[in-house]
Each structure stands twice: as structure tokens, then as C-alpha cells.
Design a protein around this motif. Structure first.
Motif, PDB file in Angstrom:
ATOM      1  N   ALA A  34       7.719  -2.191   2.420  1.00 51.48           N
ATOM      2  CA  ALA A  34       8.445  -1.058   1.836  1.00 51.48           C
ATOM      3  C   ALA A  34       9.940  -1.075   2.136  1.00 51.48           C
ATOM      4  O   ALA A  34      10.722  -0.524   1.357  1.00 51.48           O
ATOM      5  CB  ALA A  34       7.835   0.254   2.333  1.00 51.48           C
ATOM      6  N   HIS A 103      15.201   6.057  -3.408  1.00 53.15           N
ATOM      7  CA  HIS A 103      13.740   6.045  -3.504  1.00 53.15           C
ATOM      8  C   HIS A 103      13.127   6.900  -2.409  1.00 53.15           C
ATOM      9  O   HIS A 103      13.578   6.854  -1.262  1.00 53.15           O
ATOM     10  CB  HIS A 103      13.174   4.628  -3.350  1.00 53.15           C
ATOM     11  N   ILE A 105       9.401   7.263  -0.640  1.00 50.29           N
ATOM     12  CA  ILE A 105       8.086   6.639  -0.528  1.00 50.29           C
ATOM     13  C   ILE A 105       7.168   7.646   0.150  1.00 50.29           C
ATOM     14  O   ILE A 105       7.453   8.110   1.253  1.00 50.29           O
ATOM     15  CB  ILE A 105       8.139   5.331   0.278  1.00 50.29           C
ATOM     16  N   GLN A 121      11.922  13.684  -8.750  1.00 52.55           N
ATOM     17  CA  GLN A 121      12.302  12.655  -9.723  1.00 52.55           C
ATOM     18  C   GLN A 121      13.212  13.235 -10.800  1.00 52.55           C
ATOM     19  O   GLN A 121      14.185  12.593 -11.195  1.00 52.55           O
ATOM     20  CB  GLN A 121      11.060  12.003 -10.346  1.00 52.55           C
ATOM     21  N   SER A 127      13.476   7.715  -7.652  1.00 51.07           N
ATOM     22  CA  SER A 127      12.124   7.287  -8.000  1.00 51.07           C
ATOM     23  C   SER A 127      11.221   7.523  -6.798  1.00 51.07           C
ATOM     24  O   SER A 127      11.654   7.410  -5.657  1.00 51.07           O
ATOM     25  CB  SER A 127      12.107   5.815  -8.407  1.00 51.07           C
ATOM     26  N   GLU A 129       7.713   6.388  -5.001  1.00 53.10           N
ATOM     27  CA  GLU A 129       6.639   5.407  -4.870  1.00 53.10           C
ATOM     28  C   GLU A 129       5.542   6.048  -4.039  1.00 53.10           C
ATOM     29  O   GLU A 129       5.811   6.552  -2.952  1.00 53.10           O
ATOM     30  CB  GLU A 129       7.136   4.157  -4.144  1.00 53.10           C
ATOM     31  N   TYR A 131       1.932   5.452  -2.117  1.00 48.12           N
ATOM     32  CA  TYR A 131       0.943   4.521  -1.582  1.00 48.12           C
ATOM     33  C   TYR A 131      -0.317   5.334  -1.331  1.00 48.12           C
ATOM     34  O   TYR A 131      -0.265   6.377  -0.674  1.00 48.12           O
ATOM     35  CB  TYR A 131       1.398   3.935  -0.249  1.00 48.12           C
ATOM     36  N   ALA A 145       4.019   9.757 -10.213  1.00 49.34           N
ATOM     37  CA  ALA A 145       4.913   8.857  -9.473  1.00 49.34           C
ATOM     38  C   ALA A 145       5.465   7.761 -10.376  1.00 49.34           C
ATOM     39  O   ALA A 145       4.798   7.316 -11.314  1.00 49.34           O
ATOM     40  CB  ALA A 145       4.158   8.227  -8.310  1.00 49.34           C
ATOM     41  N   LYS A 146       6.660   7.327 -10.076  1.00 49.49           N
ATOM     42  CA  LYS A 146       7.274   6.212 -10.809  1.00 49.49           C
ATOM     43  C   LYS A 146       6.475   4.930 -10.560  1.00 49.49           C
ATOM     44  O   LYS A 146       6.259   4.133 -11.452  1.00 49.49           O
ATOM     45  CB  LYS A 146       8.733   6.060 -10.368  1.00 49.49           C
ATOM     46  N   TYR A 147       6.077   4.729  -9.299  1.00 48.29           N
ATOM     47  CA  TYR A 147       5.289   3.548  -8.914  1.00 48.29           C
ATOM     48  C   TYR A 147       4.107   4.000  -8.070  1.00 48.29           C
ATOM     49  O   TYR A 147       4.236   4.899  -7.254  1.00 48.29           O
ATOM     50  CB  TYR A 147       6.118   2.578  -8.066  1.00 48.29           C
ATOM     51  N   ARG A 149       1.328   2.204  -5.482  1.00 50.06           N
ATOM     52  CA  ARG A 149       0.923   0.997  -4.760  1.00 50.06           C
ATOM     53  C   ARG A 149      -0.435   1.257  -4.137  1.00 50.06           C
ATOM     54  O   ARG A 149      -0.578   2.147  -3.294  1.00 50.06           O
ATOM     55  CB  ARG A 149       1.966   0.648  -3.696  1.00 50.06           C
TER      56      ARG A 149
END
Length: 161
Positions: A34, A103, A105, A121, A127, A129, A131, A145-147, A149
Motif C-alpha cells: 500500500a 488517496h 486506504i 471522494q 480516491s 481504496e 481492502y 470505492a474507487k478501488y 483490493r
């Protein structure tokens, strides 16, 4: 260099990884992944304090990795249920740090965070992310979420074969 702030819902990650994979989350592997090529502005791990030695050792490991560990007392209710979530604390810290980073996370599968993710956002143009363990992460959080994982493979310690 991109700036990042990290927020870990420790109880959520512990239980979702343990329930799904029968092992533990690898915080060192996560940190390496990360933070690669990024400046860490803030990193918080939110946990419940029960006062046992094994838990203190784990919290010290988190501190050694680079996390600021925030503790809340474990509360046992008279009906036998327990209380000890950090949703409001995590939300306040994310809102506080969002203007200063590129970002966010978030490590949690809790769908209550979808409103927070959407807000930071859109309002702060950062952005987010997330998890999480796929089977135990709210689809609303994944979709917001943008991403996303997936916690699997290289992010697991001692996975049962």
C-alpha cells in the motif's frame, strides 16, 4: 510523490480473515504493497483494548510497522453482548485527513462506510481504496470505492492449505 492516509478497522479485518481463511492478515505485506512509492501522511489502526499480553504484543507490532494504534475499552454489557466499534472515530479521522492526501486506504468490510467513502471522494476529490475479504465485504462499499483490493493470497499469514 502521492500522499496517502491509512485507516484499519482491526476487529473487522481480524474476524473476516479468520472466519474466511482460518488465518491472520499480514500487516507487513499490506504495508509494503500500500505504501510503495507513496508518502504516508497518517496511518491508524483502531482496536479494542482488553488488556491481555498477546494483544499488547500485536499492538506493538502494528506500531513498529508504522501505525498509530488507537484503543477503545472493551465494554461487556449486562445482557452478555459486547460493544467496541470505531466507526465514528474512523469517520472523523478520515474526514480530517482527506483534504491533505491523494488517496485514502480503508481496511474494512463494513457497509456503514459506503457513505463516508462517497463523501470524501466527491467533496475532497481523493480516491478511496478499500481492502476487504470479498465474501464478507458489503457490496455497497465495494461499489462505492474507487478501488477494491481483495484480501487473499499474499496478504495472508499462515493460510490453511
Amino acid at each position: 510523490m502521492e500522499k496517502v492516509a491509512i485507516f484499519v478497522d482491526v476487529q473487522n479485518i481480524y474476524y473476516t480473515v479468520k472466519d474466511t481463511y482460518g488465518c491472520n492478515f499480514d500487516y507487513n505485506a499490506f504495508w509494503a504493497e500500500a505504501t510503495q512509492g507513496r508518502e504516508v501522511v497518517a496511518a491508524y489502526a483502531y482496536a479494542i483494548h482488553r488488556g491481555d499480553e498477546k494483544q499488547r504484543q500485536f499492538q506493538n507490532i502494528l506500531r513498529g510497522i508504522g501505525f498509530d494504534v488507537k484503543l477503545k475499552p472493551f465494554i461487556q454489557r449486562s445482557d452478555g453482548s459486547a460493544k467496541g466499534d470505531w466507526d465514528v472515530g474512523i469517520t472523523l479521522d478520515v474526514i480530517e485527513h482527506a483534504p491533505d492526501v491523494d488517496h485514502i486506504i480503508l481496511l474494512s468490510g463494513d457497509g456503514d462506510f459506503d457513505l463516508l467513502v462517497d463523501k470524501v471522494q466527491s467533496k475532497f476529490n481523493v480516491s478511496v481504496e478499500v481492502y476487504g475479504v470479498p465474501a464478507l465485504t458489503a457490496s455497497s462499499l465495494i461499489n462505492t470505492a474507487k478501488y477494491f483490493r481483495e484480501i487473499e493470497g499474499t496478504l495472508l499469514l499462515g493460510q490453511k492449505q
